[in-house]
Write a protein that holds these residues in place. Structure first.
Motif, PDB file in Angstrom:
ATOM      1  N   ASP A  13       0.822  -1.202   0.000  1.00 50.38           N
ATOM      2  CA  ASP A  13       0.000   0.000   0.000  1.00 50.38           C
ATOM      3  C   ASP A  13       0.860   1.257   0.000  1.00 50.38           C
ATOM      4  O   ASP A  13       0.561   2.232  -0.658  1.00 50.38           O
ATOM      5  N   HIS A  14       1.950   1.246   0.777  1.00 50.46           N
ATOM      6  CA  HIS A  14       2.817   2.420   0.902  1.00 50.46           C
ATOM      7  C   HIS A  14       4.269   1.989   1.005  1.00 50.46           C
ATOM      8  O   HIS A  14       4.564   0.933   1.554  1.00 50.46           O
ATOM      9  N   VAL A  15       5.150   2.825   0.502  1.00 52.65           N
ATOM     10  CA  VAL A  15       6.586   2.656   0.686  1.00 52.65           C
ATOM     11  C   VAL A  15       7.108   3.978   1.227  1.00 52.65           C
ATOM     12  O   VAL A  15       6.854   5.037   0.652  1.00 52.65           O
ATOM     13  N   VAL A  16       7.809   3.922   2.346  1.00 48.91           N
ATOM     14  CA  VAL A  16       8.348   5.125   2.964  1.00 48.91           C
ATOM     15  C   VAL A  16       9.863   4.995   3.001  1.00 48.91           C
ATOM     16  O   VAL A  16      10.393   4.023   3.522  1.00 48.91           O
ATOM     17  N   LEU A  17      10.553   5.976   2.420  1.00 53.74           N
ATOM     18  CA  LEU A  17      12.010   5.969   2.403  1.00 53.74           C
ATOM     19  C   LEU A  17      12.542   7.007   3.379  1.00 53.74           C
ATOM     20  O   LEU A  17      12.008   8.115   3.459  1.00 53.74           O
TER      21      LEU A  17
END
Length: 66
Positions: A13-17
């Protein structure tokens, strides 16, 4: 020694870097504003930039309190 690398694709759903030395908590505040989840926590570099050990420790302590 060479390792054979395999490409994998996963649905998320989401990718956070977390990159750099300045915190960017815009995503956190956007999620809070939109009531994206019942509980939302701002941890790691999003909260305060630092070393990976500190970010991991912060996440661990937060998880213990959930």
């Amino acid at each position: 020694m060479r390792q054979k690398m395999e490409e994998k694709t996963i649905d998320v759903d989401h990718v956070v870097l977390a990159c750099g030395t300045k915190s960017n908590n815009d995503l956190y505040y956007e999620l809070v504003k939109n009531n994206a989840a019942q509980e939302i926590y701002n941890i790691g570099d999003s909260n305060k930039p630092g070393k990976i050990f500190i970010a991991t420790k912060s996440a661990y302590r937060t998880a213990l309190n959930i």
